[in-house]
Design a protein around this motif. Structure first.
Motif, PDB file in Angstrom:
ATOM      1  N   MET A  10       0.831  -1.194   0.000  1.00  0.00           N
ATOM      2  CA  MET A  10       0.000   0.000   0.000  1.00  0.00           C
ATOM      3  C   MET A  10       0.867   1.247   0.000  1.00  0.00           C
ATOM      4  SD  MET A  10      -3.185  -0.309  -0.318  1.00  0.00           S
ATOM      5  CE  MET A  10      -3.634   1.327   0.218  1.00  0.00           C
ATOM      6  N   ARG A  11       1.966   1.234   0.749  1.00  0.00           N
ATOM      7  CA  ARG A  11       2.836   2.393   0.840  1.00  0.00           C
ATOM      8  C   ARG A  11       3.472   2.709  -0.494  1.00  0.00           C
ATOM      9  NH1 ARG A  11       5.943   0.725   4.675  1.00  0.00           N
ATOM     10  NH2 ARG A  11       7.742   0.105   3.483  1.00  0.00           N
ATOM     11  N   LEU A  12       3.820   1.704  -1.268  1.00  0.00           N
ATOM     12  CA  LEU A  12       4.488   1.931  -2.542  1.00  0.00           C
ATOM     13  C   LEU A  12       3.520   1.992  -3.708  1.00  0.00           C
ATOM     14  CD1 LEU A  12       7.616  -0.368  -2.122  1.00  0.00           C
ATOM     15  CD2 LEU A  12       7.418   2.084  -1.711  1.00  0.00           C
ATOM     16  N   GLY A  13       2.229   1.876  -3.429  1.00  0.00           N
ATOM     17  CA  GLY A  13       1.226   2.031  -4.477  1.00  0.00           C
ATOM     18  C   GLY A  13       1.063   0.810  -5.355  1.00  0.00           C
ATOM     19  N   LYS A  14       1.439  -0.368  -4.904  1.00  0.00           N
ATOM     20  CA  LYS A  14       1.274  -1.575  -5.710  1.00  0.00           C
ATOM     21  C   LYS A  14      -0.148  -2.095  -5.619  1.00  0.00           C
ATOM     22  CE  LYS A  14       6.087  -3.101  -5.108  1.00  0.00           C
ATOM     23  NZ  LYS A  14       6.953  -4.165  -4.601  1.00  0.00           N
ATOM     24  N   ILE A  84      13.463  16.844  -4.437  1.00  0.00           N
ATOM     25  CA  ILE A  84      14.123  17.615  -3.391  1.00  0.00           C
ATOM     26  C   ILE A  84      15.590  17.848  -3.763  1.00  0.00           C
ATOM     27  CG2 ILE A  84      12.560  16.664  -1.650  1.00  0.00           C
ATOM     28  CD1 ILE A  84      14.811  14.957  -0.605  1.00  0.00           C
ATOM     29  N   ASP A  85      16.123  18.954  -3.293  1.00  0.00           N
ATOM     30  CA  ASP A  85      17.517  19.293  -3.546  1.00  0.00           C
ATOM     31  C   ASP A  85      18.426  18.942  -2.375  1.00  0.00           C
ATOM     32  OD1 ASP A  85      16.987  20.421  -6.106  1.00  0.00           O
ATOM     33  OD2 ASP A  85      16.248  22.243  -5.128  1.00  0.00           O
ATOM     34  N   GLY A  86      17.827  18.550  -1.277  1.00  0.00           N
ATOM     35  CA  GLY A  86      18.606  18.144  -0.118  1.00  0.00           C
ATOM     36  C   GLY A  86      17.701  17.604   0.962  1.00  0.00           C
ATOM     37  N   GLY A  87      18.249  16.778   1.836  1.00  0.00           N
ATOM     38  CA  GLY A  87      17.475  16.203   2.913  1.00  0.00           C
ATOM     39  C   GLY A  87      16.812  14.896   2.519  1.00  0.00           C
ATOM     40  N   GLN A  88      15.821  14.496   3.315  1.00  0.00           N
ATOM     41  CA  GLN A  88      15.205  13.179   3.134  1.00  0.00           C
ATOM     42  C   GLN A  88      13.769  13.204   3.635  1.00  0.00           C
ATOM     43  OE1 GLN A  88      16.998   9.935   5.456  1.00  0.00           O
ATOM     44  NE2 GLN A  88      17.167   8.720   3.582  1.00  0.00           N
ATOM     45  N   ILE A  89      12.913  12.421   2.968  1.00  0.00           N
ATOM     46  CA  ILE A  89      11.539  12.216   3.416  1.00  0.00           C
ATOM     47  C   ILE A  89      11.328  10.727   3.615  1.00  0.00           C
ATOM     48  CG2 ILE A  89       9.093  12.479   2.868  1.00  0.00           C
ATOM     49  CD1 ILE A  89       9.819  14.836   1.089  1.00  0.00           C
ATOM     50  N   LEU A  90      10.866  10.335   4.801  1.00  0.00           N
ATOM     51  CA  LEU A  90      10.643   8.932   5.113  1.00  0.00           C
ATOM     52  C   LEU A  90       9.181   8.703   5.485  1.00  0.00           C
ATOM     53  CD1 LEU A  90      13.507   9.874   6.904  1.00  0.00           C
ATOM     54  CD2 LEU A  90      13.820   7.427   6.476  1.00  0.00           C
ATOM     55  N   VAL A  91       8.609   7.623   4.970  1.00  0.00           N
ATOM     56  CA  VAL A  91       7.258   7.210   5.320  1.00  0.00           C
ATOM     57  C   VAL A  91       7.353   5.839   5.975  1.00  0.00           C
ATOM     58  CG1 VAL A  91       4.964   6.638   4.450  1.00  0.00           C
ATOM     59  CG2 VAL A  91       6.231   8.559   3.459  1.00  0.00           C
ATOM     60  N   ASP A  92       6.926   5.754   7.210  1.00  0.00           N
ATOM     61  CA  ASP A  92       7.105   4.535   8.011  1.00  0.00           C
ATOM     62  C   ASP A  92       8.564   4.074   7.985  1.00  0.00           C
ATOM     63  OD1 ASP A  92       4.528   4.399   8.950  1.00  0.00           O
ATOM     64  OD2 ASP A  92       3.831   3.006   7.417  1.00  0.00           O
ATOM     65  N   GLY A  93       9.477   5.018   8.040  1.00  0.00           N
ATOM     66  CA  GLY A  93      10.903   4.714   8.119  1.00  0.00           C
ATOM     67  C   GLY A  93      11.591   4.464   6.797  1.00  0.00           C
ATOM     68  N   ALA A  94      10.824   4.404   5.688  1.00  0.00           N
ATOM     69  CA  ALA A  94      11.413   4.108   4.380  1.00  0.00           C
ATOM     70  C   ALA A  94      11.535   5.396   3.562  1.00  0.00           C
ATOM     71  CB  ALA A  94      10.559   3.106   3.628  1.00  0.00           C
ATOM     72  N   PRO A  95      12.715   5.706   3.022  1.00  0.00           N
ATOM     73  CA  PRO A  95      12.865   6.914   2.196  1.00  0.00           C
ATOM     74  C   PRO A  95      12.043   6.808   0.920  1.00  0.00           C
ATOM     75  CG  PRO A  95      14.855   5.566   2.103  1.00  0.00           C
ATOM     76  CD  PRO A  95      13.984   4.950   3.145  1.00  0.00           C
ATOM     77  N   ILE A  96      11.392   7.909   0.538  1.00  0.00           N
ATOM     78  CA  ILE A  96      10.525   7.869  -0.634  1.00  0.00           C
ATOM     79  C   ILE A  96      10.929   8.868  -1.718  1.00  0.00           C
ATOM     80  CG2 ILE A  96       8.538   7.097   0.707  1.00  0.00           C
ATOM     81  CD1 ILE A  96       7.469  10.034   0.356  1.00  0.00           C
ATOM     82  N   GLN A  97      11.975   9.651  -1.489  1.00  0.00           N
ATOM     83  CA  GLN A  97      12.276  10.701  -2.458  1.00  0.00           C
ATOM     84  C   GLN A  97      12.613  10.159  -3.846  1.00  0.00           C
ATOM     85  OE1 GLN A  97      13.684  10.506   0.537  1.00  0.00           O
ATOM     86  NE2 GLN A  97      15.911  10.474   0.436  1.00  0.00           N
ATOM     87  N   ARG A 103       3.777   5.416  -7.421  1.00  0.00           N
ATOM     88  CA  ARG A 103       4.130   4.270  -6.575  1.00  0.00           C
ATOM     89  C   ARG A 103       4.037   4.593  -5.086  1.00  0.00           C
ATOM     90  NH1 ARG A 103       7.746   0.665  -8.837  1.00  0.00           N
ATOM     91  NH2 ARG A 103       7.604  -0.428  -6.829  1.00  0.00           N
ATOM     92  N   ARG A 104       3.804   5.855  -4.742  1.00  0.00           N
ATOM     93  CA  ARG A 104       3.764   6.215  -3.319  1.00  0.00           C
ATOM     94  C   ARG A 104       2.441   5.837  -2.669  1.00  0.00           C
ATOM     95  NH1 ARG A 104       7.442  11.788  -2.823  1.00  0.00           N
ATOM     96  NH2 ARG A 104       9.046  11.039  -4.272  1.00  0.00           N
ATOM     97  N   GLY A 105       1.391   5.698  -3.475  1.00  0.00           N
ATOM     98  CA  GLY A 105       0.112   5.240  -2.935  1.00  0.00           C
ATOM     99  C   GLY A 105      -0.621   6.257  -2.094  1.00  0.00           C
ATOM    100  N   PHE A 106      -0.348   7.553  -2.298  1.00  0.00           N
ATOM    101  CA  PHE A 106      -1.022   8.586  -1.530  1.00  0.00           C
ATOM    102  C   PHE A 106      -2.327   8.984  -2.200  1.00  0.00           C
ATOM    103  CE2 PHE A 106       3.352  10.464  -0.087  1.00  0.00           C
ATOM    104  CZ  PHE A 106       3.576   9.323   0.674  1.00  0.00           C
ATOM    105  N   GLY A 107      -3.305   9.398  -1.392  1.00  0.00           N
ATOM    106  CA  GLY A 107      -4.498  10.035  -1.930  1.00  0.00           C
ATOM    107  C   GLY A 107      -4.239  11.523  -2.080  1.00  0.00           C
TER     108      GLY A 107
END
Length: 382
Positions: A10-14, A84-97, A103-107
């Motif tokens: 679900m997190r990766l949109g599969k 992004i040009d720097g830093g990191q975004i994590l969803v449930d601990g997994a980087p998604i940038q 594939r992110r599975g967001f509404g």
């Protein structure tokens, strides 16, 4: 193991099978999000300047700020519409940038609705499930549930053009949640609606959040919208988050002059510090009025700016203890409220909002009266 795989899919949109769908429970829907030192630049302009923010699973958090503050940029980075040009975004601990948007599975809910004009309401709502190759029975059941949840069942066969703006926005919300995503992103979805309809849908979105349990990131420049709907508010200015707190904390105890002035109407009084006693500070206005106010961490130096909200000021026909005289310069009847501006004898103007009661007449301009507020009604800005 099966639950872990289903949550990851679900997190990766599969595509999610009906079997995997049945093992997901409401307390596992919302995802935790960690934004770490995120930077976004457009040439020399820094739209997001090392932003960090932790969002709890299932939380409703609002990005609030004026135009150009970076709130939509941050939402677009989270959605994957921009890199992004720097830093990191994590969803449930997994980087998604580096994960593509689809594939992110967001509404996603947009201001413009973005409905397919040639599809019925039911077809618009079911579109994400068809793209995910969900089976027909599961799709039909979930679409029916979601339409019922959004009070759209009787409109299932209509085209978007046959519906009002508020109804179309509810369709857009239904489409965003039909897959029960772990994260729902909303970019000023109510700004095109009239006030009464906007307030009605605010309540619907809040109730919906409590029902489905998704993590919601909501972008708005409307302070009342943020205060009404959010678990927490992140106030943004010039590419930075300047305060993150619950709505009551943001409103009653802002950390800066910017937050105090942007969120709600404010009286900001420049004072001289004459005493300190723990969190309480004794202050003197330029006109010599002495009063106490609360401070978060005490006051450094001999000057301080004090916030007094307009609804915290009391009106009196004559002098009472700790009051000061003022002259009415403006008085407006707003229905349930009276909006009154006064000028103090030292020349400072204050705004007062008080409820309309049968025994109170709107004071004419030039009326002399007294005003007061208690120590707990004022707040020293840091």
């Amino acid at each position: 193991m099966a639950e872990t795989m289903a949550r990851r899919e679900m997190r990766l949109g599969k595509p999610v099978t009906a079997a995997a769908e049945t093992i997901r429970s409401p307390d596992t829907i919302g995802a935790g999000i960690a934004i770490r030192d995120v930077v976004k630049k457009y040439g020399a302009f820094v739209a997001a300047d090392r932003i960090s923010l932790d969002i709890e699973p299932g939380e409703f958090i609002t990005l609030l700020g004026p135009s150009g503050s970076g709130k939509t940029t941050l939402l677009n980075l989270l959605a994957g519409f921009q890199t992004i040009d720097g830093g990191q975004i994590l969803v449930d601990g997994a980087p998604i940038q580096n994960v593509p948007t689809h594939r992110r599975g967001f509404g996603m809910v947009f201001q413009s609705y973005a409905l397919f004009p040639n599809m019925t309401v039911a077809q618009n709502v079911g579109f994400p499930m068809r793209m995910a190759r969900m089976d027909r029975a599961t799709t039909d059941r979930r679409v029916a549930e979601t339409l019922e949840m959004m009070r759209l069942s009787e409109h299932a066969a209509k085209l978007p053009a046959q519906m009002s703006g508020g109804q179309q926005q509810r369709v857009a919300i239904a489409r965003a949640i039909v897959m029960r995503p772990r994260v729902v992103l909303m970019d000023e979805p109510l700004s095109a609606l009239d006030r009464r309809l906007r307030e009605s849908i605010q309540i619907e979105i809040r109730d919906l959040h409590q029902t489905i349990g998704s993590t919601i990131l909501f972008v708005t420049h409307d302070q009342s919208e943020a205060l009404t709907m959010s678990d927490r508010i992140a106030v943004m200015d010039a590419g930075h988050i300047v305060q993150v707190a619950r709505p009551a904390e943001i409103y009653r105890r802002p950390q800066s002059r910017f937050v105090a002035g942007f969120v709600g109407e404010s009286n900001l009084i420049d004072t001289q510090v004459v005493g300190r006693n723990g969190r309480m500070v004794t202050l003197r206005t330029p006109g010599g009025h002495i009063f106490e106010a609360e401070s978060r961490n005490g006051v450094q130096g001999d000057k301080a700016t004090v916030l007094v909200r307009p609804e915290r000021i009391a009106l009196h026909d004559g002098p009472v203890p700790c009051s000061l005289p003022a002259t009415v310069t403006s008085a407006l009847f707003l229905g349930e409220l009276l909006r009154i501006e006064v000028v103090l004898d030292d020349g400072q103007t204050l705004l007062i909002r008080c409820p309309d009661i049968a025994a109170r007449d709107l004071p004419p301009v030039g009326t002399r009266l007294h005003i007061s507020w208690g120590a707990g009604e004022s707040w020293v800005l840091s």
